[in-house]
Design a protein around this motif. Sequence first.
Motif, PDB file in Angstrom:
ATOM      1  N   PRO A   1      -7.668  12.203  -7.361  1.00 49.98           N
ATOM      2  CA  PRO A   1      -8.646  11.866  -6.503  1.00 49.98           C
ATOM      3  C   PRO A   1      -7.997  10.878  -5.465  1.00 49.98           C
ATOM      4  N   LYS A   2      -6.708  11.035  -5.192  1.00 50.85           N
ATOM      5  CA  LYS A   2      -5.960   9.658  -4.478  1.00 50.85           C
ATOM      6  C   LYS A   2      -4.962  10.525  -3.607  1.00 50.85           C
ATOM      7  N   HIS A   3      -5.200  11.462  -2.905  1.00 48.49           N
ATOM      8  CA  HIS A   3      -4.230  11.979  -1.928  1.00 48.49           C
ATOM      9  C   HIS A   3      -3.548  11.006  -1.157  1.00 48.49           C
ATOM     10  N   ARG A   4      -2.360  11.038  -0.859  1.00 50.81           N
ATOM     11  CA  ARG A   4      -1.507  10.079  -0.122  1.00 50.81           C
ATOM     12  C   ARG A   4      -2.132   9.838   1.209  1.00 50.81           C
ATOM     13  N   HIS A   5      -2.570  10.796   1.855  1.00 50.02           N
ATOM     14  CA  HIS A   5      -3.243  10.303   3.204  1.00 50.02           C
ATOM     15  C   HIS A   5      -4.348   9.589   3.365  1.00 50.02           C
TER      16      HIS A   5
ATOM     17  N   PHE B   1     -12.016  11.451  -0.270  1.00 49.93           N
ATOM     18  CA  PHE B   1     -11.161  12.439   0.626  1.00 49.93           C
ATOM     19  C   PHE B   1     -10.981  13.654  -0.661  1.00 49.93           C
ATOM     20  N   LEU B   2     -11.500  15.038  -0.172  1.00 50.22           N
ATOM     21  CA  LEU B   2     -11.165  16.152  -0.981  1.00 50.22           C
ATOM     22  C   LEU B   2     -10.430  17.189  -0.276  1.00 50.22           C
ATOM     23  N   PRO B   3      -9.221  17.333  -0.337  1.00 46.95           N
ATOM     24  CA  PRO B   3      -8.237  18.109   0.221  1.00 46.95           C
ATOM     25  C   PRO B   3      -8.319  19.445  -0.631  1.00 46.95           C
ATOM     26  N   HIS B   4      -8.307  20.667   0.355  1.00 41.56           N
ATOM     27  CA  HIS B   4      -8.142  21.770  -0.238  1.00 41.56           C
ATOM     28  C   HIS B   4      -6.901  22.883   0.380  1.00 41.56           C
ATOM     29  N   LEU B   5      -6.316  23.821  -0.023  1.00 40.43           N
ATOM     30  CA  LEU B   5      -5.478  24.499   0.555  1.00 40.43           C
ATOM     31  C   LEU B   5      -6.290  26.000   0.547  1.00 40.43           C
TER      32      LEU B   5
ATOM     33  N   VAL C   1       0.776  -1.067  -0.034  1.00 43.01           N
ATOM     34  CA  VAL C   1      -0.046  -0.135   0.069  1.00 43.01           C
ATOM     35  C   VAL C   1       0.857   1.101   0.021  1.00 43.01           C
ATOM     36  N   TYR C   2       1.795   1.289   0.735  1.00 37.03           N
ATOM     37  CA  TYR C   2       2.755   2.369   0.708  1.00 37.03           C
ATOM     38  C   TYR C   2       3.506   2.785  -0.728  1.00 37.03           C
ATOM     39  N   ALA C   3       3.947   1.492  -1.244  1.00 29.68           N
ATOM     40  CA  ALA C   3       4.312   1.748  -2.795  1.00 29.68           C
ATOM     41  C   ALA C   3       3.483   2.218  -3.613  1.00 29.68           C
ATOM     42  N   GLU C   4       2.321   1.734  -3.454  1.00 30.49           N
ATOM     43  CA  GLU C   4       1.102   2.359  -4.425  1.00 30.49           C
ATOM     44  C   GLU C   4       0.758   3.590  -4.094  1.00 30.49           C
ATOM     45  N   PHE C   5       0.869   4.282  -3.046  1.00 33.61           N
ATOM     46  CA  PHE C   5       0.289   5.772  -2.617  1.00 33.61           C
ATOM     47  C   PHE C   5       1.689   6.517  -2.708  1.00 33.61           C
ATOM     48  N   TYR C   6       2.680   6.157  -2.409  1.00 27.46           N
ATOM     49  CA  TYR C   6       4.167   7.000  -2.456  1.00 27.46           C
ATOM     50  C   TYR C   6       5.194   6.906  -3.584  1.00 27.46           C
TER      51      TYR C   6
ATOM     52  N   PRO D   1     -20.350   2.750   6.364  1.00 31.68           N
ATOM     53  CA  PRO D   1     -19.160   3.191   5.893  1.00 31.68           C
ATOM     54  C   PRO D   1     -18.704   3.449   4.476  1.00 31.68           C
ATOM     55  N   ALA D   2     -19.909   3.020   3.693  1.00 30.91           N
ATOM     56  CA  ALA D   2     -19.665   3.141   2.032  1.00 30.91           C
ATOM     57  C   ALA D   2     -19.943   4.762   1.733  1.00 30.91           C
ATOM     58  N   THR D   3     -20.497   5.399   2.467  1.00 29.80           N
ATOM     59  CA  THR D   3     -21.132   6.655   2.166  1.00 29.80           C
ATOM     60  C   THR D   3     -20.252   7.670   2.600  1.00 29.80           C
ATOM     61  N   ILE D   4     -18.931   7.482   3.196  1.00 26.31           N
ATOM     62  CA  ILE D   4     -18.194   8.701   3.789  1.00 26.31           C
ATOM     63  C   ILE D   4     -17.691   9.608   2.812  1.00 26.31           C
ATOM     64  N   VAL D   5     -17.631  10.694   2.997  1.00 21.87           N
ATOM     65  CA  VAL D   5     -17.131  11.758   2.234  1.00 21.87           C
ATOM     66  C   VAL D   5     -16.524  12.893   2.887  1.00 21.87           C
ATOM     67  N   ALA D   6     -15.056  13.195   2.859  1.00 21.60           N
ATOM     68  CA  ALA D   6     -14.514  14.020   3.723  1.00 21.60           C
ATOM     69  C   ALA D   6     -13.958  15.235   3.082  1.00 21.60           C
ATOM     70  N   ASN D   7     -14.342  16.415   3.313  1.00 20.17           N
ATOM     71  CA  ASN D   7     -13.748  17.472   2.836  1.00 20.17           C
ATOM     72  C   ASN D   7     -13.064  18.578   3.713  1.00 20.17           C
TER      73      ASN D   7
END
Length: 347
Positions: free
Chosen positions: A212-216, A236-240, A114-119, A175-181
């Motif tokens: 659509p796939k932030h490392r975190h 997961f939707l990160p913003h600055l 999983v580390y290799a996939e994301f990093y 759990p299948a409906t979680i969205v985080a902004n």
Amino acid sequence: MERIKTAIVGASGYTGMELLRLLLVHPQVELVAATSRQEAGKPIHAVFPRFRHAPAAELAFIEPDPDAIAATGAKVAFLALPHGVAAEIARALLERGLKVIDLSADFRLRDAAVYAEFYGHEHPAPDLLSQAVYGLPEVRAEEIAKSDLIASPGCYPTSIILPLVPLLAEKLIDPATIVANSYSGVSGAGRKADISLLFVECNESVRAYGLPKHRHLSEIEQELTLAAGEQVTITFLPHLMPVTAGIHTTTTAKLAPGIDPEAVGRSLEAAYARSAFVRVLGRGGYPDTKNVTRTNFIDIGWQYDARTGRVILLSAEDNLGKGAGGQAVQSFNHMFGLEETAGLQNF
């Protein structure tokens, strides 16, 4: 009580500066080493004038050499280094008998694949993954106290995981409906030269990134899966956002069938009733980043939307505090049997 000899490896970045701010005045810490390749030879106060006259501010930065760090007598080292770099130094320091609290992503994941996939590269020390404890004190205090290697959580994950863990554990949400902004201050990107992070580029503007796939996502889904007892995949939707520090996260999820919405509030209150740093604001409580910056607190509020059947979870923290340096010090306190709040009682 004899003070604990402590090192900070990578002490000249924003997270390193936050660690310095906390550890220079921690009542049970003797700072004996602070490393920086760029600033080696300069006293701490020359690089960070804000620390002039603080205890140990005359200490000079040194190169991040494991033998030199061990020679100072340090019993523990905080690693504020980039992922992929921290693991090598962590191994060397562990071999020299130091405890390690790593603030990079190198030991947060249990699965090297999983580390290799994301990093984007192979894990540099897969044999150490089983030894590391994910350093979220509200969830793993006992494990942290017994470990020599702590993987301190990321800033975004802390703001998402803590509100969700009790609800998933009690099966209150789907759990299948979680969205985080999430919205983070610019310091979350690190202390580096980058045109996209210049004041003129960030000021008076908000933008999404890492979609659509932030490392975190990797550690968020890992920890939520453990809490739920089933595979959890989220959006997961990160913003600055144009502030120096702070994270605000709004997470939504469908309430599970037959669950009273008020069970959400009861679950959060019960989970964090004895927590020193989680402040539950209740239904209709709206966390504000200005109330948590420069602290180790995370504020959590919630609401229920009867129209959509969705729970709305709101959280705010300092990305450099509870999301990084403060949380790492919280784990340090557990590792050495200190009061959890030692050195962190600022409002």
